[in-house]
Design a protein around this motif. Structure first.
Motif, mmCIF file in Angstrom:
data_model
loop_
_atom_site.group_PDB
_atom_site.id
_atom_site.type_symbol
_atom_site.label_atom_id
_atom_site.label_comp_id
_atom_site.label_asym_id
_atom_site.label_seq_id
_atom_site.Cartn_x
_atom_site.Cartn_y
_atom_site.Cartn_z
ATOM 1 N N GLY A 205 0.863 -1.202 -0.070
ATOM 2 C CA GLY A 205 -0.020 -0.029 -0.013
ATOM 3 C C GLY A 205 0.685 1.322 -0.260
ATOM 4 N N GLY B 212 -2.290 1.918 10.039
ATOM 5 C CA GLY B 212 -3.172 2.862 9.439
ATOM 6 C C GLY B 212 -4.608 2.220 9.414
ATOM 7 N N ASP B 213 -5.483 2.563 8.175
ATOM 8 C CA ASP B 213 -6.901 2.180 7.927
ATOM 9 C C ASP B 213 -6.798 0.812 7.711
ATOM 10 N N CYS C 34 -0.193 -2.070 4.947
ATOM 11 C CA CYS C 34 -0.634 -0.641 5.138
ATOM 12 C C CYS C 34 -1.573 -0.527 3.787
ATOM 13 N N ASP C 35 -2.408 -1.385 3.390
ATOM 14 C CA ASP C 35 -3.194 -1.297 2.402
ATOM 15 C C ASP C 35 -4.641 -1.146 2.689
ATOM 16 N N TYR D 90 -18.410 19.650 3.390
ATOM 17 C CA TYR D 90 -19.078 18.168 3.838
ATOM 18 C C TYR D 90 -20.577 18.552 4.200
ATOM 19 N N ARG E 265 -8.652 13.046 -0.016
ATOM 20 C CA ARG E 265 -9.272 12.496 1.154
ATOM 21 C C ARG E 265 -9.069 13.711 2.463
ATOM 22 N N ALA E 266 -8.446 13.443 3.294
ATOM 23 C CA ALA E 266 -8.171 14.086 4.698
ATOM 24 C C ALA E 266 -7.358 15.637 4.289
ATOM 25 N N GLY F 281 -8.091 10.174 11.050
ATOM 26 C CA GLY F 281 -7.743 8.715 10.247
ATOM 27 C C GLY F 281 -6.177 9.004 9.659
ATOM 28 N N PRO G 5 -0.486 7.173 2.760
ATOM 29 C CA PRO G 5 0.226 7.708 3.742
ATOM 30 C C PRO G 5 0.947 6.902 4.690
ATOM 31 N N ALA G 6 0.522 5.908 5.222
ATOM 32 C CA ALA G 6 0.940 4.945 6.170
ATOM 33 C C ALA G 6 2.160 4.078 5.465
ATOM 34 N N ARG H 164 -5.861 11.486 -5.190
ATOM 35 C CA ARG H 164 -6.959 11.022 -4.304
ATOM 36 C C ARG H 164 -7.388 11.848 -3.350
ATOM 37 N N GLN I 225 -4.390 15.438 2.062
ATOM 38 C CA GLN I 225 -3.407 14.344 2.206
ATOM 39 C C GLN I 225 -2.823 13.816 0.922
ATOM 40 N N VAL J 154 -2.385 -9.306 -5.252
ATOM 41 C CA VAL J 154 -1.413 -9.428 -4.108
ATOM 42 C C VAL J 154 -1.940 -10.167 -2.921
ATOM 43 N N GLU K 256 1.819 -1.399 -4.825
ATOM 44 C CA GLU K 256 0.544 -0.405 -4.577
ATOM 45 C C GLU K 256 -0.400 -0.984 -6.071
HETATM 46 P P1 FAD Z 1 -5.004 4.441 2.577
HETATM 47 O O1 FAD Z 1 -4.676 5.739 2.494
HETATM 48 O O2 FAD Z 1 -6.113 3.679 2.260
HETATM 49 O O3 FAD Z 1 -3.798 3.641 1.486
HETATM 50 C C1 FAD Z 1 -3.820 2.382 1.478
HETATM 51 C C2 FAD Z 1 -3.184 1.984 0.098
HETATM 52 O O4 FAD Z 1 -3.085 0.824 -0.250
HETATM 53 C C3 FAD Z 1 -4.003 2.607 -1.183
HETATM 54 O O5 FAD Z 1 -3.102 3.417 -1.835
HETATM 55 C C4 FAD Z 1 -4.519 1.455 -1.824
HETATM 56 O O6 FAD Z 1 -4.667 1.721 -3.445
HETATM 57 C C5 FAD Z 1 -3.669 0.511 -1.583
HETATM 58 N N1 FAD Z 1 -4.041 -1.046 -1.582
HETATM 59 C C6 FAD Z 1 -5.312 -1.333 -1.302
HETATM 60 N N2 FAD Z 1 -5.329 -2.769 -1.439
HETATM 61 C C7 FAD Z 1 -4.071 -3.082 -1.881
HETATM 62 C C8 FAD Z 1 -3.661 -4.353 -2.319
HETATM 63 N N3 FAD Z 1 -4.390 -5.511 -2.272
HETATM 64 N N4 FAD Z 1 -2.350 -4.257 -2.603
HETATM 65 C C9 FAD Z 1 -1.385 -3.308 -2.708
HETATM 66 N N5 FAD Z 1 -1.965 -1.915 -2.334
HETATM 67 C C10 FAD Z 1 -3.475 -1.799 -2.212
HETATM 68 N N6 FAD Z 1 -9.994 11.189 7.227
HETATM 69 C C11 FAD Z 1 -10.100 12.268 7.715
HETATM 70 O O7 FAD Z 1 -9.449 12.447 8.810
HETATM 71 N N7 FAD Z 1 -10.770 13.209 7.092
HETATM 72 C C12 FAD Z 1 -11.344 12.935 5.800
HETATM 73 O O8 FAD Z 1 -12.115 13.899 5.194
HETATM 74 C C13 FAD Z 1 -11.323 11.716 5.313
HETATM 75 N N8 FAD Z 1 -11.994 11.403 4.119
HETATM 76 C C14 FAD Z 1 -11.793 9.991 3.481
HETATM 77 C C15 FAD Z 1 -12.378 9.854 2.158
HETATM 78 C C16 FAD Z 1 -12.417 8.358 2.069
HETATM 79 C C17 FAD Z 1 -13.273 7.936 0.738
HETATM 80 C C18 FAD Z 1 -11.681 7.465 2.597
HETATM 81 C C19 FAD Z 1 -11.604 6.156 2.203
HETATM 82 C C20 FAD Z 1 -10.872 7.999 4.043
HETATM 83 C C21 FAD Z 1 -11.060 9.176 4.349
HETATM 84 N N9 FAD Z 1 -10.265 9.690 5.470
HETATM 85 C C22 FAD Z 1 -10.661 10.803 5.996
HETATM 86 C C23 FAD Z 1 -9.454 8.769 6.243
HETATM 87 C C24 FAD Z 1 -8.062 8.826 5.924
HETATM 88 O O9 FAD Z 1 -7.974 9.398 4.614
HETATM 89 C C25 FAD Z 1 -7.352 7.669 6.072
HETATM 90 O O10 FAD Z 1 -7.455 7.416 7.471
HETATM 91 C C26 FAD Z 1 -6.002 7.516 5.665
HETATM 92 O O11 FAD Z 1 -6.048 7.405 4.103
HETATM 93 C C27 FAD Z 1 -5.311 6.198 6.100
HETATM 94 O O12 FAD Z 1 -3.924 6.087 5.382
HETATM 95 P P2 FAD Z 1 -3.580 4.756 5.142
HETATM 96 O O13 FAD Z 1 -2.157 4.798 4.310
HETATM 97 O O14 FAD Z 1 -3.620 3.853 6.240
HETATM 98 O O15 FAD Z 1 -4.561 4.012 4.069
#
Ligand code: FAD
Ligand code: DHB
Length: 399
Positions: free
Chosen positions: A9, A284-285, A158-159, A222, A44-45, A297, A12-13, A42, A102, A127, A32
């Motif tokens: 993934g 992360g998520d 971190c996906d 929003y 988001r936050a 998030g 950000p994480a 994309r 973000q 994957v 990714e």
């Molecule tokens: P993500 O940003 O989801 O990154 C995960 C990555 O893994 C992505 O690039 C994805 O494409 C990739 N991935 C997924 N599956 C696989 C796989 N099988 N193999 C390889 N790569 C993969 N938070 C706020 O605070 N305010 C907001 O307004 C807000 N809006 C949001 C809107 C949406 C639609 C979403 C989904 C989340 C939102 N969030 C918001 C939450 C915040 O954006 C997330 O907490 C943050 O993105 C977490 O980062 P992350 O890196 O853990 O996950």
């Protein structure tokens, strides 16, 4: 292929973890499924806590954020046709939030990784993770038509919420804690200068609304909507009318403009415990989701990888596994504080269909209290600007 840490993934994480590991002299490969263009666009936050800002600066990826990010010392709460300001800066002895998208953080991290020669493989497919309880876990994936295997010492999942890492952990190993809310958010990005210098969180009898921004020319807004809402039911005129109504206070007008992007986001609270299985670590998520009202998030994702990077650096520099073994234990107290805060902000500011007049009165009383009691305002402010990255209850002054 072989690396020390395989990262699934490039959100950000994953990207920040890869960057922090590089600073600690540890190799990683980021995998990714989406394209670089997709992850860099994309939306988001947008709210970075003080600790997130400090970490990005200290680790050398904060220069553009320092130039272009908007530092905010307060937020506004609107309810019952009134407007109250919370002075975050004063209430927290000089801490603040920075409004910086973000996707801008993601762009900065990708640029830093590529300059340092860090491999990020975009647009991979199929994957799967294997051998998590062995000393050489592997990630299998397809790149173009070729099936490849990456052998690692550790895997970082971190996906995100819909990724493959968490579901690969055997059933019965993780405990899931979950709550769904009976509403969603309709979010827009508009080509319009912000109508206020600070974020506005509004409680209205028609539902919650939020005014935020991305720059001096772009507003992010929003609206609370039905959980199964269809964007087709929301022509531009209806969106602007609803925002204007919910955010209204006497003497203030909302500046409208072309809508550049729109989307609907569900509201959910979700945590898995523990956040690790053998040599697979979730961050992360992938491990937790918060409802967006607290803007936590992205910041939680940053806090997780800060802790994970430190644990991996300790392992590679001294062969010690203590920090790795304690990864979940270290992350979860702060995760639950962010869950609690996000749930509380969400409960205070949204209309719940079944809540009735009693709940409305309690919500208004809560809003009166947090905007008039210094103790209550401080509790909101210190959580909003963010608890320290490695927060633990016993380290707090009252602990
Ligand atoms: P993500 O940003 O989801 O990154 C995960 C990555 O893994 C992505 O690039 C994805 O494409 C990739 N991935 C997924 N599956 C696989 C796989 N099988 N193999 C390889 N790569 C993969 N938070 C706020 O605070 N305010 C907001 O307004 C807000 N809006 C949001 C809107 C949406 C639609 C979403 C989904 C989340 C939102 N969030 C918001 C939450 C915040 O954006 C997330 O907490 C943050 O993105 C977490 O980062 P992350 O890196 O853990 O996950
Ligand atoms: C933004 C998103 C949030 O969830 C929030 O609480 C504040 C601001 C934003 O996208 O700007």
């Amino acid at each position: 292929m072989r690396t020390q840490v395989g990262i699934v993934g490039a959100g950000p994480a994953g990207l920040l973890l890869s960057h922090l590991l590089h600073l600690g002299g540890i190799e990683s490969v980021v995998l990714e499924i989406k394209s670089r263009d997709y992850v860099e666009k994309r939306i988001r936050a947008g709210v970075l806590e003080q600790g997130t800002v400090n970490l990005l600066i200290e680790s050398g990826v904060g220069r553009r954020m320092q130039r272009e990010g908007l530092v905010h010392h307060g937020i506004q709460l609107r309810f019952a046709g009134r407007h109250r300001r919370l002075d975050l800066f004063q209430l927290t002895n000089g801490r603040a939030i920075t409004v910086y998208g973000q996707h801008e953080v993601v762009k900065d991290l990708i640029a830093a990784r590529l300059v340092a020669g860090g491999p990020i493989l975009f647009e991979i497919a199929d994957v799967s993770v294997h051998g998590m309880t062995t000393a050489t876990p592997t990630i299998r994936f397809r790149k173009d038509k070729e099936v490849l295997e990456l052998t690692c010492d550790f895997i970082a999942g971190c996906d995100g919420f819909h990724g493959v890492c968490r579901p690969s952990i055997p059933k019965g190993t993780l405990t899931l804690y979950e709550r769904n809310y009976p509403f969603a958010w309709l979010g827009i990005l508009a080509e319009a200068p912000p109508s206020s210098e600070e974020l506005i969180y509004a409680y209205h009898e028609r539902g919650f609304a939020l005014h935020s921004m991305r720059s001096h020319a772009i507003t992010r807004l929003y609206l609370q909507c039905e959980p199964d809402e269809e964007l087709a039911n929301w022509p531009d005129a209806r969106i602007w009318a609803e925002l204007g109504t919910r955010l209204a206070v006497p003497g203030w007008t909302l500046t409208e403009g072309p809508i550049l992007q729109r989307g609907i986001t569900g509201m959910r609270s979700f945590v898995v415990e523990p956040m690790q299985y053998g040599r697979l670590f979730l961050a992360g998520d992938a491990a937790h989701i918060v409802p967006a009202t607290g803007a936590k998030g992205l910041n939680l994702a940053v806090a997780d990888v800060h802790i994970l990077a430190r644990a991996l650096v300790e392992f590679y520099s001294s062969d010690k596994v203590d920090l790795l073994d304690r990864y979940s234990e270290t992350c979860l107290p702060r995760v639950w504080q962010a869950q609690r805060f996000s749930w509380w902000m969400t409960s205070m500011l949204h209309r719940f269909g079944d809540g009735g007049a009693f709940q409305q009165r309690v919500q208004l009383a809560e809003l009166e209290y947090v905007t008039s009691s210094r103790a209550a305002a401080t509790a909101l402010a210190e959580n909003y600007v963010g608890l320290p990255l490695g927060w633990l209850p016993e380290a707090s002054p009252l602990g």
